[in-house]
Design a protein around this motif. Structure first.
Motif: not given
Length: 70
Positions: A49-53
């Motif tokens: 999720t952090g990488l996508v954000l």
């Protein structure tokens, strides 16, 4: 339950070659959940999720630069 103190007067060697008994897994006890917790709980997002954000933020930044140039 307490063990009696080790008695080395019998002449036995301190190191034992007997296999250790397998340890029992710890018993799971239910956790009591309060209706209104005193402190807020921090919920951690998965790594994906952090990488996508981060990717979306970088993409939006490049789109903004592109619009600013043109």
């Amino acid at each position: 339950m307490r063990r009696p103190p080790y008695d080395s007067s019998d002449g036995a060697d301190e190191t034992s070659t007997a296999p250790l008994a397998p340890a029992e897994p710890p018993a799971r006890q239910p956790v009591a959940h309060a209706a209104d917790p005193a402190e807020p709980v921090l919920q951690v997002l998965p790594l994906g999720t952090g990488l996508v954000l981060i990717g979306l933020g970088l993409g939006l930044a490049f789109v903004g630069l592109r619009l600013r140039r043109g």
